[in-house]
Design a protein around this motif. Structure first.
Motif, PDB file in Angstrom:
ATOM      1  N   GLU A  78      54.041  29.520  26.224  1.00  0.00           N
ATOM      2  CA  GLU A  78      54.321  30.484  27.283  1.00  0.00           C
ATOM      3  C   GLU A  78      53.082  31.318  27.605  1.00  0.00           C
ATOM      4  OE1 GLU A  78      56.189  29.843  24.746  1.00  0.00           O
ATOM      5  OE2 GLU A  78      58.275  29.540  25.374  1.00  0.00           O
ATOM      6  N   LYS A  79      52.371  31.726  26.578  1.00  0.00           N
ATOM      7  CA  LYS A  79      51.156  32.520  26.788  1.00  0.00           C
ATOM      8  C   LYS A  79      50.090  31.716  27.509  1.00  0.00           C
ATOM      9  CE  LYS A  79      52.017  35.303  22.685  1.00  0.00           C
ATOM     10  NZ  LYS A  79      51.677  35.486  21.263  1.00  0.00           N
ATOM     11  N   LYS A  80      49.988  30.437  27.193  1.00  0.00           N
ATOM     12  CA  LYS A  80      49.014  29.580  27.876  1.00  0.00           C
ATOM     13  C   LYS A  80      49.365  29.438  29.358  1.00  0.00           C
ATOM     14  CE  LYS A  80      47.510  26.838  23.891  1.00  0.00           C
ATOM     15  NZ  LYS A  80      47.477  25.499  23.267  1.00  0.00           N
ATOM     16  N   MET A  81      50.650  29.290  29.654  1.00  0.00           N
ATOM     17  CA  MET A  81      51.077  29.199  31.049  1.00  0.00           C
ATOM     18  C   MET A  81      50.758  30.481  31.799  1.00  0.00           C
ATOM     19  SD  MET A  81      54.763  27.325  30.435  1.00  0.00           S
ATOM     20  CE  MET A  81      55.267  27.465  32.144  1.00  0.00           C
ATOM     21  N   ILE A  82      51.016  31.612  31.156  1.00  0.00           N
ATOM     22  CA  ILE A  82      50.723  32.902  31.776  1.00  0.00           C
ATOM     23  C   ILE A  82      49.228  33.058  32.009  1.00  0.00           C
ATOM     24  CG2 ILE A  82      50.742  35.405  31.357  1.00  0.00           C
ATOM     25  CD1 ILE A  82      53.421  34.913  29.830  1.00  0.00           C
ATOM     26  N   SER A  83      48.427  32.674  31.029  1.00  0.00           N
ATOM     27  CA  SER A  83      46.971  32.829  31.152  1.00  0.00           C
ATOM     28  C   SER A  83      46.407  31.998  32.299  1.00  0.00           C
ATOM     29  CB  SER A  83      46.289  32.451  29.834  1.00  0.00           C
ATOM     30  OG  SER A  83      46.451  31.081  29.536  1.00  0.00           O
ATOM     31  N   GLU A  84      46.964  30.829  32.528  1.00  0.00           N
ATOM     32  CA  GLU A  84      46.514  30.005  33.647  1.00  0.00           C
ATOM     33  C   GLU A  84      46.791  30.692  34.978  1.00  0.00           C
ATOM     34  OE1 GLU A  84      48.371  26.237  33.250  1.00  0.00           O
ATOM     35  OE2 GLU A  84      47.224  25.657  31.460  1.00  0.00           O
ATOM     36  N   LYS A  85      47.959  31.296  35.086  1.00  0.00           N
ATOM     37  CA  LYS A  85      48.326  31.979  36.328  1.00  0.00           C
ATOM     38  C   LYS A  85      47.473  33.235  36.545  1.00  0.00           C
ATOM     39  CE  LYS A  85      53.129  30.344  36.313  1.00  0.00           C
ATOM     40  NZ  LYS A  85      53.001  29.403  35.190  1.00  0.00           N
ATOM     41  N   VAL A  86      47.218  33.979  35.476  1.00  0.00           N
ATOM     42  CA  VAL A  86      46.383  35.174  35.597  1.00  0.00           C
ATOM     43  C   VAL A  86      44.960  34.789  35.973  1.00  0.00           C
ATOM     44  CG1 VAL A  86      45.366  37.110  34.343  1.00  0.00           C
ATOM     45  CG2 VAL A  86      47.779  36.557  34.028  1.00  0.00           C
ATOM     46  N   SER A  87      44.456  33.700  35.403  1.00  0.00           N
ATOM     47  CA  SER A  87      43.096  33.257  35.686  1.00  0.00           C
ATOM     48  C   SER A  87      42.871  33.020  37.179  1.00  0.00           C
ATOM     49  CB  SER A  87      42.799  31.969  34.909  1.00  0.00           C
ATOM     50  OG  SER A  87      41.505  31.487  35.188  1.00  0.00           O
ATOM     51  N   GLU A  88      43.905  32.564  37.867  1.00  0.00           N
ATOM     52  CA  GLU A  88      43.793  32.307  39.303  1.00  0.00           C
ATOM     53  C   GLU A  88      43.639  33.595  40.107  1.00  0.00           C
ATOM     54  OE1 GLU A  88      47.261  30.081  40.246  1.00  0.00           O
ATOM     55  OE2 GLU A  88      46.650  28.305  39.104  1.00  0.00           O
ATOM     56  N   LEU A  89      43.971  34.725  39.505  1.00  0.00           N
ATOM     57  CA  LEU A  89      43.865  36.016  40.191  1.00  0.00           C
ATOM     58  C   LEU A  89      42.502  36.669  40.001  1.00  0.00           C
ATOM     59  CD1 LEU A  89      47.314  37.492  39.067  1.00  0.00           C
ATOM     60  CD2 LEU A  89      46.813  36.347  41.236  1.00  0.00           C
ATOM     61  N   ILE A  90      41.674  36.103  39.125  1.00  0.00           N
ATOM     62  CA  ILE A  90      40.401  36.711  38.751  1.00  0.00           C
ATOM     63  C   ILE A  90      39.233  35.939  39.362  1.00  0.00           C
ATOM     64  CG2 ILE A  90      38.953  37.458  36.830  1.00  0.00           C
ATOM     65  CD1 ILE A  90      41.754  38.831  37.097  1.00  0.00           C
ATOM     66  N   SER A  91      38.261  36.670  39.901  1.00  0.00           N
ATOM     67  CA  SER A  91      37.081  36.060  40.515  1.00  0.00           C
ATOM     68  C   SER A  91      35.835  36.345  39.691  1.00  0.00           C
ATOM     69  CB  SER A  91      36.881  36.620  41.936  1.00  0.00           C
ATOM     70  OG  SER A  91      38.017  36.386  42.746  1.00  0.00           O
ATOM     71  N   ASP A  92      34.814  35.527  39.871  1.00  0.00           N
ATOM     72  CA  ASP A  92      33.530  35.776  39.218  1.00  0.00           C
ATOM     73  C   ASP A  92      33.059  37.195  39.538  1.00  0.00           C
ATOM     74  OD1 ASP A  92      33.574  33.164  38.341  1.00  0.00           O
ATOM     75  OD2 ASP A  92      32.164  32.422  39.841  1.00  0.00           O
ATOM     76  N   GLY A  93      32.519  37.857  38.536  1.00  0.00           N
ATOM     77  CA  GLY A  93      31.971  39.192  38.743  1.00  0.00           C
ATOM     78  C   GLY A  93      32.971  40.324  38.654  1.00  0.00           C
ATOM     79  N   ASP A  94      34.245  40.011  38.468  1.00  0.00           N
ATOM     80  CA  ASP A  94      35.258  41.078  38.387  1.00  0.00           C
ATOM     81  C   ASP A  94      35.068  41.937  37.141  1.00  0.00           C
ATOM     82  OD1 ASP A  94      36.531  40.523  40.725  1.00  0.00           O
ATOM     83  OD2 ASP A  94      38.305  39.582  39.841  1.00  0.00           O
ATOM     84  N   ARG A  95      35.491  43.185  37.258  1.00  0.00           N
ATOM     85  CA  ARG A  95      35.501  44.124  36.132  1.00  0.00           C
ATOM     86  C   ARG A  95      36.956  44.308  35.708  1.00  0.00           C
ATOM     87  NH1 ARG A  95      32.785  48.630  39.657  1.00  0.00           N
ATOM     88  NH2 ARG A  95      34.404  47.718  40.958  1.00  0.00           N
ATOM     89  N   LEU A  96      37.222  44.072  34.432  1.00  0.00           N
ATOM     90  CA  LEU A  96      38.594  44.032  33.946  1.00  0.00           C
ATOM     91  C   LEU A  96      38.794  44.904  32.725  1.00  0.00           C
ATOM     92  CD1 LEU A  96      39.019  40.129  33.967  1.00  0.00           C
ATOM     93  CD2 LEU A  96      39.588  41.700  35.832  1.00  0.00           C
ATOM     94  N   MET A  97      40.012  45.428  32.594  1.00  0.00           N
ATOM     95  CA  MET A  97      40.461  46.049  31.351  1.00  0.00           C
ATOM     96  C   MET A  97      41.609  45.218  30.802  1.00  0.00           C
ATOM     97  SD  MET A  97      40.466  50.156  32.038  1.00  0.00           S
ATOM     98  CE  MET A  97      38.949  51.066  32.380  1.00  0.00           C
TER      99      MET A  97
END
Length: 252
Positions: free
Chosen positions: A78-97
């Motif tokens: 389940e965590k792997k599935m979630i991480s794939e979906k979150v990854s699609e929301l993130i772009s190169d150079g983003d600043r994240l917490m």
């Protein structure tokens, strides 16, 4: 041993120790982990225990966390599935917490192919995971190490978080309820999540589907205070309608 006898024994151990762990119970009773999970589901539905990652805690110990090493290996797919979906929301150079949840660790692992990210986290596990990521900027919040949780908390961590503003904050939680909102098991983790959400343009809640319609000990915020909820599978129609009305994007 009959199932009802096993559940009584599990309940006795919960009352004695405050928590139980699925893997340990499965070995002791010589049954599958899935069998133990069904036992814990039954105790949870009967109001006798609170099921959590990798085990369960007593109702009176709602603020008790299972050890990080237990949570990290629970609901991995389940965590792997979630991480794939979150990854699609993130772009190169983003600043994240990112908070110190085990879900956040899996998300960071999935993000490793992104370029030039800046990461601010209170997770010791994430800091270790990114120790050799030379093309990223990684900042620790500092703070007091929380025993058994691999996380840094406290006023100094909150102050550090409040000194920055990022593109997105990615946090998980212990429970999600239409009335109570987003909840977690203790005040220290809750304050970190609140600080991260307050310091982010985009607020992302990442959680597995079994946490829907669950309540934990401390309120983080109302559901409509986040922008996106990412989970592993479709929630109920009630939740789909609720998120639409709250103007929260629901990704599954």
């Amino acid at each position: 041993m009959l199932a009802i006898e096993r559940r009584r024994e599990i309940l006795a151990r919960l009352n004695a120790n405050g928590k139980v762990i699925v893997t340990e119970l499965a070995k002791e009773f010589d049954v599958t982990e899935e069998t133990i999970r069904r036992d814990l589901d039954r105790l949870d539905k009967e109001g006798l225990a609170s099921k959590t990652y990798g085990g369960a805690v007593t109702k009176r110990n709602a603020a008790l966390d299972l050890p990080y090493n237990v949570r990290e290996i629970a609901n991995v797919e389940e965590k792997k599935m979630i991480s794939e979906k979150v990854s699609e929301l993130i772009s190169d150079g983003d600043r994240l917490m990112l908070d110190s949840s085990s879900t956040a660790l899996y998300i960071v692992k999935k993000l490793k192919d992104k370029k030039g990210l800046t990461i601010i986290t209170n997770s010791v596990k994430i800091l270790i995971e990114l120790a050799d990521k030379n093309d990223w900027t990684v900042l620790s919040t500092g703070g007091v190490l929380k025993n058994g949780a691999m996380s840094l908390n406290g006023s100094s961590a909150e102050k550090m978080i409040g000194s920055y503003y990022v593109d997105a904050a990615i946090c998980s939680c212990k429970g999600l309820d239409t009335e109570l909102g987003i909840t977690d098991s203790n005040e220290k983790d809750t304050l970190i999540k609140q600080a991260m959400f307050a310091s982010a343009e985009k607020k992302i809640l990442a959680l597995d589907s079994e946490k829907f319609d669950k309540k934990s000990f401390v309120k983080v915020c109302s559901v409509n205070k986040v922008d996106i909820i990412v989970t592993d599978r479709a929630p109920s129609e009630k939740w789909i309608r609720f998120c639409e009305e709250a103007d929260v994007d629901l990704i599954y």
